[in-house]
Design an enzyme around this catalytic site. Structure first.
Site, PDB file in Angstrom:
ATOM      1  CD  GLN A   1      11.936  35.695  -6.541  1.00  0.00           C
ATOM      2  OE1 GLN A   1      12.019  34.593  -7.050  1.00  0.00           O
ATOM      3  NE2 GLN A   1      11.690  36.790  -7.229  1.00  0.00           N
TER       4      GLN A   1
ATOM      5  CE  LYS B   1      10.081  30.589  -8.007  1.00  0.00           C
ATOM      6  NZ  LYS B   1      10.431  31.648  -8.981  1.00  0.00           N
TER       7      LYS B   1
ATOM      8  N   GLY C   1       3.888  33.719 -11.423  1.00  0.00           N
ATOM      9  CA  GLY C   1       4.130  32.479 -12.167  1.00  0.00           C
ATOM     10  C   GLY C   1       5.594  32.067 -12.159  1.00  0.00           C
ATOM     11  CG  ASP C   2       9.369  29.671 -11.718  1.00  0.00           C
ATOM     12  OD1 ASP C   2      10.150  30.610 -11.835  1.00  0.00           O
ATOM     13  OD2 ASP C   2       9.750  28.470 -11.755  1.00  0.00           O
TER      14      ASP C   2
ATOM     15  CB  THR D   1      11.345  37.311 -17.165  1.00  0.00           C
ATOM     16  OG1 THR D   1      10.400  37.492 -16.117  1.00  0.00           O
ATOM     17  CG2 THR D   1      12.589  36.644 -16.614  1.00  0.00           C
TER      18      THR D   1
ATOM     19  CG  ASN E   1       6.995  34.315 -19.595  1.00  0.00           C
ATOM     20  OD1 ASN E   1       7.865  34.899 -18.963  1.00  0.00           O
ATOM     21  ND2 ASN E   1       5.951  34.940 -20.089  1.00  0.00           N
TER      22      ASN E   1
END
Ligand code: NDP
Length: 453
Positions: free
Chosen positions: A113, A128, A167-168, A211, A242
Site C-alpha cells: 500500500q 492495512k 474496505g477489502d 478498483t 467488488n
C-alpha cells in the site's frame, strides 16, 4: 556498500525477525529486488538507510475482539492495524475480514500500500488492517456485533487526519456502515474516518466501482501502447466480489467479452459473456455461491474447486486474450501461467493484491506476456477513496461522471509513471520495476527530506 549486499542483508533481517510471514517476505523481496538499478544510480538511499527503515512499520496494533453471537456465546478474534508509513500523508488502506488473516497478511498488504498510494500521485501514506473473522454464515446481527467490537479498539488509533481505513476482502458497504456507526457513537464525531461510506452519509459516487473500473482503464492504456485495445478481447476474470464485478462491468463498456468469474468454491465459464445482472443479484444481494449462478445462466459451465487442475486454478485454463486476477493473493501459479501462454493470452492485469506467484511471474516475463502489477493496476480504489476524502473535507458531492473522469485520468497517470520509469531504467514495459521504483522514489525522497524520524 553495493546494493546487492544491502538487499540481501535486509531480506535476511526480514526472514529472521518475521518468522512465518511468508507473504510479507514475498512482497518485500519483489520490491527490493526491482529497486537495484535505482540504488546503483543514486547512493543516497543506502546512505540514509532507507531500505532498513521502509520494511519496518511505524506502528503495529494487535488487539482482541470479543463479541456475542446470536446464541449468546462469547467469540474471540484477533484484530490488526499496521500503520506502515506516513511520510507523504496520513495512513490509508483497507480492512480485511477473512479467516486466513494474520500479521503477515496485513504486513504484506500494508507494505504494498505504501508504494501503491505514492503512485496515485496523491498525498497518502500506507496502512492495512483486518481480523481473522469469517463473515460467511454469520447473521447480519453477528456481523454488526463483530464490527462494533472491532471498532471499539480501532477507534483509538484512527481519525480523519491520522488514519482512514476502507474496505477489502470481506469488508463492503454493510461492514463500513456498522464500523462508522460505532466510531461515531464512541467519539461523538461525524467525520470522514472511513471511505466506502453510504451515499447518504459522506460516500462518493463511483467509489464502489473504482478498483474494477480502474483496473480495466489501466489494461486499456497498456494495450494502446502496442496499438491494441480491449475491444473484442476475450477476458478471463477471477473472483466475484467488488473488484471482479466492476471489472466485468467496465469490460462490457469497452466492448470486451468477460467470459469467467470465480469464488472460493468454483469457477464459472460463460462462452458468450457473464450475465452481469444475475451475478450482481447473487453476490451483492443474496451473498450466495456461484453454484446458484449456474442454475440461472444455463449456457455456462461450473467447475467446482475439487476438480481444478493440480496446483492451479480452473479460471486460468479458459482460453482468453487478457487475464484479470481479481480474487486474492497467489491465485495464479506457474501451472496456470503455462496454460495462459498456451492459450494465447497477451496480458495479465492484476486487479487483486499480489495474485501472481513469483514463479508464475518469472514465466510470464520470460515468455513475453505483458504484465500489470496490482500495486499500479488496482490503485483506482484508493485513489477514489482520496477523492471521497476531498469531498468530505469540502462538504461537496461530485457526480458519478465527474469522479469516473478523474479516476480515468489518475489511472492514465499511474500507467504513464510506471511505463516511463521502466523506459528510463532501460527495461521498457517492465511495469513491476517501473511501479516499484516510481513509488519507492517518491516516499524515499520525502523520508530523506524529513530527516531521521
Ligand atoms: P471481496 O470480498 O468483495 O471479493 C473477494 C472475491 O475473491 C470473492 O469472490 C471470494 O470468494 C474470492 N476469494 C477470496 N479469497 C479466496 C480464496 N482464498 N480462494 C478463492 N477465492 C477467493 O473482495 P474485493 O473484491 O474487494 O478484493 C479482491 C482483491 O482485490 C483482494 O486482493 C483485495 O486486496 C484487492 N483490492 C481490493 C480493493 C477494493 O477497493 N475492494 C482495492 C485494491 C485491491 P468467496 O466469496 O467465496 O470467499
Amino acid at each position: 556498500m553495493p546494493s546487492t549486499q544491502k538487499i540481501e542483508e535486509v531480506l535476511d533481517y526480514i526472514k529472521e525477525s518475521s518468522p512465518g510471514q511468508d507473504e510479507f517476505y514475498q512482497a518485500a523481496e519483489e520490491v527490493l529486488e526491482s529497486l537495484r538499478p535505482l540504488l546503483n544510480e543514486d547512493g543516497r538511499y543506502l546512505e540514509h538507510n532507507i531500505l532498513e527503515r521502509i520494511v519496518i512499520p511505524e506502528r503495529t496494533i494487535i488487539f482482541r475482539v470479543t463479541w456475542l453471537d446470536d446464541a449468546g456465546k462469547v467469540n474471540v478474534n484477533v484484530g490488526y492495524r499496521v500503520q506502515f508509513n506516513s511520510t507523504i500523508g496520513q495512513y490509508k488502506g483497507g480492512l480485511r475480514f477473512h479467516p486466513t488473516v494474520s500479521l503477515g497478511t496485513v504486513k504484506f498488504l500494508g507494505f504494498e500500500q505504501i508504494f501503491k498510494n505514492a503512485l496515485t500521485g496523491l498525498q497518502i501514506g500506507g496502512a492495512k488492517g483486518g481480523a481473522n473473522f469469517n463473515p460467511k454464515g454469520k447473521s447480519d446481527n453477528e456481523i454488526m456485533k463483530f464490527c462494533q467490537a472491532f471498532m471499539s479498539e480501532l477507534y483509538k488509533h484512527i481519525g480523519q487526519h491520522k488514519d482512514v481505513p476502507a474496505g477489502d476482502i470481506g469488508v463492503g458497504a454493510r461492514e463500513i456502515g456498522y464500523l462508522f456507526g460505532q466510531y461515531k457513537r464512541l467519539t461523538g464525531e461525524f467525520e470522514g474516518v472511513l471511505t466506502g461510506k453510504g451515499l447518504n452519509w459522506g460516500g462518493s459516487l463511483a467509489r464502489k466501482e473504482a478498483t474494477g473500473y480502474g483496473s480495466v482503464y489501466f489494461a486499456e492504456n497498456f494495450l494502446n501502447v502496442y496499438g491494441k485495445s480491449l475491444k473484442g478481447k476475450r477476458c478471463a476474470v477471477s473472483g466475484s466480489g467488488n473488484v471482479a464485478i466492476y471489472t466485468i462491468e467496465k469490460l462490457y463498456e469497452l466492448g470486451a467479452i468477460p467470459v469467467s468469474c470465480s469464488d472460493s468454491r468454483g469457477t464459472i465459464y460463460a462462452k458468450d459473456g457473464i450475465n452481469l445482472k444475475a451475478l450482481k443479484a447473487i453476490k451483492e444481494i443474496h451473498h450466495a455461491s456461484l453454484e446458484e449462478y449456474a442454475t440461472v445462466d444455463c449456457a455456462c459451465s461450473y467447475t467446482p474447486v475439487s476438480t481444478y487442475p493440480k496446483g492451479g486454478h480452473a479460471v486460468w485454463h479458459i482460453a482468453c486474450d487478457v487475464a484479470f486476477p481479481s480474487a486474492t493473493q497467489n491465485e495464479l501459479t506457474l501451472v496456470d501461467a503455462k496454460a495462459l501462454k498456451a492459450n494465447g493470452c497477451i496480458l495479465v492485469n492484476e486487479g487483486a493484491n499480489m495474485p501472481t506467484t513469483p514463479e508464475a511471474y518469472e514465466f510470464i516475463k520470460a515468455n513475453g506476456i505483458l504484465f500489470s502489477p496490482g500495486k499500479a493496476a488496482n490503485a483506482g480504489g484508493v485513489a477514489t477513496s482520496q477523492l471521497e476524502m476531498s469531498q468530505n473535507a469540502s462538504m461537496a458531492q461530485w457526480s458519478f461522471d465527474e469522479v469516473d473522469a478523474k479516476l480515468k485520468v489518475i489511472m492514465k497517470n499511474i500507467f504513464t509513471t510506471a511505463y516511463e520509469t521502466s523506459k528510463a531504467f532501460n527495461d521498457e514495459g517492465n511495469l513491476v520495476m517501473g511501479a516499484n521504483i516510481a513509488g519507492f522514489r517518491k516516499v524515499a525522497d520525502a523520508m530523506i527530506e524529513q530527516g531521521a524520524v
